[in-house]
Each structure stands twice: as C-alpha cells, then as structure tokens.
Design a protein around this motif. Structure first.
Motif, short mmCIF file in Angstrom:
data_model
loop_
_atom_site.label_atom_id
_atom_site.label_comp_id
_atom_site.label_asym_id
_atom_site.label_seq_id
_atom_site.Cartn_x
_atom_site.Cartn_y
_atom_site.Cartn_z
N LYS A 184 97.42 65.66 24.08
CA LYS A 184 97.48 65.11 22.73
C LYS A 184 98.24 66.10 21.87
CE LYS A 184 93.10 62.65 23.31
NZ LYS A 184 91.72 62.46 22.81
N TRP A 185 99.27 65.61 21.16
CA TRP A 185 100.23 66.46 20.48
C TRP A 185 100.08 66.30 18.98
CZ3 TRP A 185 103.40 69.35 23.77
CH2 TRP A 185 103.30 68.99 25.12
N SER A 186 100.14 67.42 18.26
CA SER A 186 99.96 67.38 16.81
C SER A 186 100.54 68.66 16.21
CB SER A 186 98.46 67.26 16.47
OG SER A 186 98.27 67.10 15.08
N THR A 187 100.37 68.82 14.90
CA THR A 187 100.70 70.08 14.23
C THR A 187 99.43 70.62 13.58
OG1 THR A 187 101.36 68.94 12.18
CG2 THR A 187 103.09 69.37 13.79
N ASN A 188 99.37 71.94 13.42
CA ASN A 188 98.19 72.52 12.79
C ASN A 188 98.45 72.81 11.32
OD1 ASN A 188 99.75 74.85 12.73
ND2 ASN A 188 98.72 75.79 14.49
N GLU A 189 97.48 73.43 10.66
CA GLU A 189 97.60 73.69 9.23
C GLU A 189 98.81 74.54 8.89
OE1 GLU A 189 94.00 75.38 7.84
OE2 GLU A 189 92.80 73.55 8.13
N ALA A 190 99.21 75.41 9.81
CA ALA A 190 100.35 76.29 9.57
C ALA A 190 101.69 75.61 9.88
CB ALA A 190 100.22 77.56 10.40
N GLY A 191 101.64 74.35 10.35
CA GLY A 191 102.87 73.63 10.67
C GLY A 191 103.38 73.88 12.06
N ALA A 192 102.59 74.54 12.93
CA ALA A 192 103.01 74.80 14.30
C ALA A 192 102.68 73.61 15.19
CB ALA A 192 102.33 76.05 14.84
N GLN A 250 99.17 76.45 21.03
CA GLN A 250 100.43 76.31 20.31
C GLN A 250 101.57 76.17 21.32
OE1 GLN A 250 101.49 78.86 17.09
NE2 GLN A 250 99.42 78.92 16.23
N VAL A 251 102.57 75.39 20.93
CA VAL A 251 103.74 75.15 21.77
C VAL A 251 104.95 75.75 21.08
CG1 VAL A 251 105.13 73.40 22.94
CG2 VAL A 251 102.68 72.98 22.53
N PRO A 252 105.36 76.96 21.47
CA PRO A 252 106.51 77.60 20.80
C PRO A 252 107.79 76.79 21.01
CG PRO A 252 105.27 79.17 22.13
CD PRO A 252 104.77 77.81 22.51
N SER A 253 108.61 76.73 19.99
CA SER A 253 109.88 76.03 20.11
C SER A 253 110.73 76.69 21.19
CB SER A 253 110.62 76.06 18.78
OG SER A 253 111.81 75.30 18.84
N GLY A 254 111.26 75.87 22.10
CA GLY A 254 112.11 76.38 23.16
C GLY A 254 111.37 76.83 24.40
N CYS A 255 110.05 76.68 24.43
CA CYS A 255 109.29 77.13 25.59
C CYS A 255 109.51 76.18 26.77
CB CYS A 255 107.80 77.19 25.26
SG CYS A 255 107.04 75.57 24.99
N SER A 256 109.06 76.61 27.96
CA SER A 256 109.15 75.80 29.16
C SER A 256 107.84 75.05 29.36
CB SER A 256 109.44 76.69 30.38
OG SER A 256 109.36 75.95 31.57
N LEU A 257 107.92 73.74 29.38
CA LEU A 257 106.74 72.89 29.60
C LEU A 257 106.83 72.26 30.98
CD1 LEU A 257 106.72 71.06 26.15
CD2 LEU A 257 105.06 72.77 26.90
N ARG A 258 105.70 72.22 31.67
CA ARG A 258 105.64 71.55 32.97
C ARG A 258 104.43 70.65 33.04
NH1 ARG A 258 109.17 72.62 36.79
NH2 ARG A 258 110.58 74.38 36.52
#
Length: 284
Positions: free
Chosen positions: A66-74, A97-105
């Motif tokens: 389940k994907w969302s953003t937190n209070e800090a906008g991450a 948290q899912v850093p921008s540009g990270c590798s997801l599998r």
C-alpha cells in the motif's frame, strides 16, 4: 511493409545510406525505438504506472503493498515480509520510506522504480518476462519514404494554454493538457497547424490522425515526439518516425491522450509505424 525487429547493432554510420537507400539515421532510430519498447527498461514490460500525490492509500494491480506519502511528504510503502517487497535489497515488513531512485523488487521477477519529491511521486513496475510471454516480436512499418520529411516551425501559443483532450480510460475521460506551442508544417502546398501537447516535463508530442486510421493504422491515431525548442524555431518533421501510442503495449496501464481537435491530416500518411507484430506461437 517492413518490420522493426529486435536490434543486433547499428549497421551503418550516421550520414550514410544503407544498400536500399534508407538513411542510416533512420535505421539507427528504428533500433533505438525497439529498445524503447522491448529493451531492459522497455515500455512493453510495464505492468503498473501510477502516481502517488497525497496521503490516501494507493494500490496497483499486480503490485503488492500500500503506497502513500507521510506528513513530511516522503513516499512510503506498507507491506508484510510475505508480500516480497524489497527496497535496495532490504525486505519491507511494516511501513518504510521509498527513496527516489531506489531499486524496488517484487515477486515473479518484477522490478520497480519510484521518483519524485515533496509529496508528488511516480511509480513504475515492470515484469521482465512480459515481452516473451506476449510474443511481441516487432513493429510493422510503412517503407521509408523521404517525401514524408518536412521542415516545420513552432508557433507561440497563449501562455499557459491548455486544451481539453480525451484519454483512453474506461470510461473515456477528458483532461486539460498543457499545449505550449503549435507545429506548423506544409504538405503538398497546404499548411497545417497542429497542437503540441506536453503531458510530462521534457516531453512534447503531436497526436494526429489521418486517412489511414482504422484500416492500416490504429483508429486512435499516432504520435510524433518533438524536441524542446522555443517558439519560432524550425525543426525537422519526419512522419517516418510516427509511432504507435504506448496504449497498444498495455491498454490497462497506458491511458494515453487522443488527438486534440484540429489535429487531423485529411490525407493518407503512408509513413511510420502501423501495428505491433506478435508471434502467436509464443503466446500463452
């Protein structure tokens, strides 16, 4: 007809022609186009292409978590270890948290990429086996024809202009899309002015229809991808590089824009891509 097949390396040097008189630059473009469709990051492998722009919970078909953003906008994802979601090799068990540009599998040889910042993110998930399972083997094209190469010009549009354009959603929807310039091109002595869309930053697109649509090319029209240039600039307009929309690769994922009002060419544009080629013996 010619078929764009999986590339095996460029055969000619830029600025030369092949034995059949086709410019080497066009042959190179065809190979790059196939890479765009079916290469390691090819669009034919995309099974999910979504936006996360608020704190509501988002789910995507075929993608665990389940994907969302937190209070800090991450950007965040919530999953259990059994879901098999990993971020840079670390299994998610809870909310991470899912850093921008990270590798997801993900399970079943699926990989993902996330990008964005400050509460506005895009998520793309690809299935590395999708092309093979679909049997996609090439793109059918009209033979190259130099008479379909013109010089065009960008013309200024009112600042911030947006045009109501239909999208290939079910049911159909409309969106006010940014249209920063017009493209003027003269064909057989007649000038045509086509609206240029900018659906994403850095991408300009002419979506057009012509008299081949519905029989020899898709009824929904085709695309010309154009460079970012200032109004008044001249640019080559090569209809041999007219492409199918991404919608044909995965209709459920790519809800592409349709041709804006006025972007019809009242002639047969016998140049560019015609249809996808599938090897039916390889399909499940």
């Amino acid at each position: 007809m010619t078929a764009l097949q999986s590339p095996s390396g460029r055969q000619a040097t830029a600025g030369t022609s092949t034995a059949d008189g086709v410019p080497a630059e066009y042959q190179a473009w065809r190979k790059d186009r196939w890479e765009e469709v079916a290469g390691p990051n090819g669009k034919a492998k995309v099974i999910a292409n979504g936006k996360i722009t608020d704190r509501d919970t988002h789910t995507f078909p075929g993608v665990p978590g389940k994907w969302s953003t937190n209070e800090a906008g991450a950007l965040t994802v919530t999953a259990t270890a059994a879901d098999g979601v990993t971020i840079d090799g670390t299994t998610v068990d809870g909310t991470a948290q899912v850093p921008s540009g990270c590798s997801l599998r993900f399970p079943d040889d699926r990989v993902g990429f996330a990008g964005g910042a400050d509460g506005y993110y895009g998520l793309v998930v690809m299935d590395n086996g999708a092309v093979e399972r679909s049997g996609l083997s090439g793109i059918d094209t009209f033979p190259y024809d130099s008479s379909w190469v013109f010089e065009g010009q960008y013309r200024a549009a009112p600042e911030g202009r947006r045009i109501e354009v239909r999208r290939l959603t079910v049911p159909r929807s409309t969106e006010a899309m940014l249209a920063p310039v017009d493209l003027a091109v003269t064909i057989n002595g007649t000038e045509y002015v086509l609206a240029v869309l900018q659906d994403f930053p850095g991408q300009r697109l002419v979506v057009f229809t012509d008299e081949t649509n519905g029989n020899e090319t898709p009824e929904i029209g085709r695309w010309l991808s154009l460079p970012l240039l200032e109004p008044g600039s001249t640019l080559p307009v090569d209809f041999n590089q007219a492409t199918l929309s991404h919608h044909h690769l995965n209709p459920a994922v790519f809800v592409c824009p349709l041709s804006p009002p006025g972007n019809h060419l009242p002639m047969r544009v016998e140049a560019g891509e015609r249809s996808l080629i599938h090897d039916k013996t390889d399909q499940n």
